[in-house]
Each structure stands twice: as C-alpha cells, then as structure tokens.
Design an enzyme around this catalytic site. Structure first.
Site, short mmCIF file in Angstrom:
data_model
loop_
_atom_site.label_atom_id
_atom_site.label_comp_id
_atom_site.label_asym_id
_atom_site.label_seq_id
_atom_site.Cartn_x
_atom_site.Cartn_y
_atom_site.Cartn_z
N HIS A 134 0.70 -1.14 -0.10
CA HIS A 134 0.11 0.13 0.13
C HIS A 134 0.92 1.54 -0.06
O HIS A 134 2.11 1.15 0.55
CB HIS A 134 -0.80 0.02 1.12
CG HIS A 134 -1.63 -1.16 1.20
ND1 HIS A 134 -3.08 -1.00 0.46
CD2 HIS A 134 -1.89 -2.33 1.70
CE1 HIS A 134 -3.81 -2.05 0.64
NE2 HIS A 134 -3.11 -2.91 1.63
N ALA A 184 16.01 -16.58 13.13
CA ALA A 184 14.52 -16.75 12.84
C ALA A 184 14.01 -15.58 13.66
O ALA A 184 14.26 -14.95 14.49
CB ALA A 184 14.33 -17.90 13.69
N ARG A 208 26.97 -10.35 14.26
CA ARG A 208 28.44 -10.52 13.92
C ARG A 208 28.81 -10.30 12.46
O ARG A 208 27.87 -10.79 11.51
CB ARG A 208 28.49 -12.19 14.59
CG ARG A 208 28.72 -12.37 15.96
CD ARG A 208 28.77 -13.98 16.16
NE ARG A 208 30.12 -14.25 15.62
CZ ARG A 208 30.22 -15.72 15.59
NH1 ARG A 208 29.44 -16.55 15.97
NH2 ARG A 208 31.39 -16.12 14.83
#
Length: 215
Positions: A134, A184, A208
């Site tokens: 949008h 994750a 890292r």
C-alpha cells in the site's frame, strides 16, 4: 527372524517413505505445468510438496534453477508449516531462484525483482516482499486516492549460500551478502548486509561479521 514389533516398526517406516515420495508427484507435476503454460523456465530436478501457488504476470517473470525444492507439507518438514508456498509477480515484478535452493511455506511477492542465489535455504513461513503493498501516504490509501498507483518498490537480492531462519521477514531494497545468516523471527530492512554476516532482531541488525572465517 524378525519379531512382530520389529516387523511393525519397519513396515511403518516403509509406509512413511512411500507417503513422502508419493506426496511430491502431483504437486511437482502441477508446478511444472503452471510454469510451462506461463512461459516461465525451470531447471531439472524441480520438486514440490504440498500447496504451491505460482502467479506469473508474463513470460520469464518466474525463473527456477536446477534442483529447486518447494515444501509446504507437515509430513515432509517438522519445523511447522501452516501455509502454502506463494510466489507472485505483480506488474513488472519478477522472481528468480538459483540452483539447489529450497523454500518452506515461503511467500514471495514482487513488483520490482527478487533474486535468490544458489544453495539458499529459506526456512518455514519466511516472507520476502520487494514492495509495501500500500502507499505510505495516508491520503493515497483512502478510497479513490490512487493507493495501488503509489506503491514504493525496490529490488531484493539474496546471495549464494544464505540461510534465512523461520518466520523472518525480508523487506524491500534489502541485499543480503553471500553465506550470511538471518536469525529466526527477524524483520530485515537493512539495505546492505555484507557477506558472512549474522543478522537478528526486529528491526534486524548485524550481530556478527565474518562468521565463516574459521571454515
């Protein structure tokens, strides 16, 4: 001689293997037919399992390399797959996936371009969007304001050997360097992630660097 319990265990394993092998046949056939009818090339070794939706907008808008795997079924993935795979191209969008790359219940939506390299592993329920869906202008989002004509988009590039963890979201304009890892649940809006980086968080940041130096 096999006792009854051992025989039953072996039989259950054999049935499971047959079910898994059989689960790839029809979805793979449908994927190949869909790509062929839309003029979208794919390499040898394409495998699909579960519900896979491919929405090409024109010829060559979706390109799959060799030995690409598309997974969207609990039986073949224990991470947790509640949704199908969807790859859609809107307007001038295009999606390219390299050799030996695999996706699990992934949604890719493109108005510009999404390029995924070779040997990339995309975890369950990952979302990759190269546009905002949008307008960011609230006036444009109002009825009659021309919302769909004022959507910003920017290419997404994912380098070779990248691993994207489950439930991560990759947003427009992101470029992920080779061999990097996206943790994750990360929401990635960083425009440039160097090779061999570990990124995590919401919003994601580089945790890292040079993570593969020992290898």
């Amino acid at each position: 001689m096999l006792n009854e319990r051992t025989f039953a265990t072996i039989l259950i394993k054999v049935i499971k293997v047959i079910r898994i092998k059989g689960a790839f046949f029809f979805p793979t056939l449908v994927c190949k037919l869909t790509l062929y009818l839309n003029g979208c090339p794919y390499g040898s070794g394409l495998r699909a399992c579960g519900k896979v939706y491919l929405r090409a907008n024109k010829k060559n808008s979706i390109k799959l390399g060799q030995n690409v795997t598309l997974m969207a079924r609990y039986l073949t993935n224990s991470v947790g797959i509640p949704a199908p795979i969807m790859i859609e191209c809107i307007g001038g969008g295009r999606v390219q996936i390299g050799n030996y790359s695999g996706l699990s219940s992934t949604v890719i939506s493109s108005r510009a371009s999404v390029d995924i390299g070779n040997n990339v592993q995309v975890g369950a329920n990952v979302r990759i969007y190269d546009h905002d869906f949008h307008s960011l202008n609230y006036v444009r989002r109002r009825k009659g304001g021309g919302d769909q004509l004022n959507i910003k988009s920017s290419p997404v590039v994912i380098g070779d050997d990248v691993f994207i963890g489950t439930n991560a979201i990759i947003l427009k304009g992101v470029s992920i360097g080779a061999r990097s890892i996206v943790a994750a649940g990360s929401v990635v809006s960083l425009k440039l992630i160097p090779a061999d980086s570990l990124v995590a968080g919401n919003p994601a940041r580089i945790i890292r660097s040079n993570i593969n130096v020992d290898i």
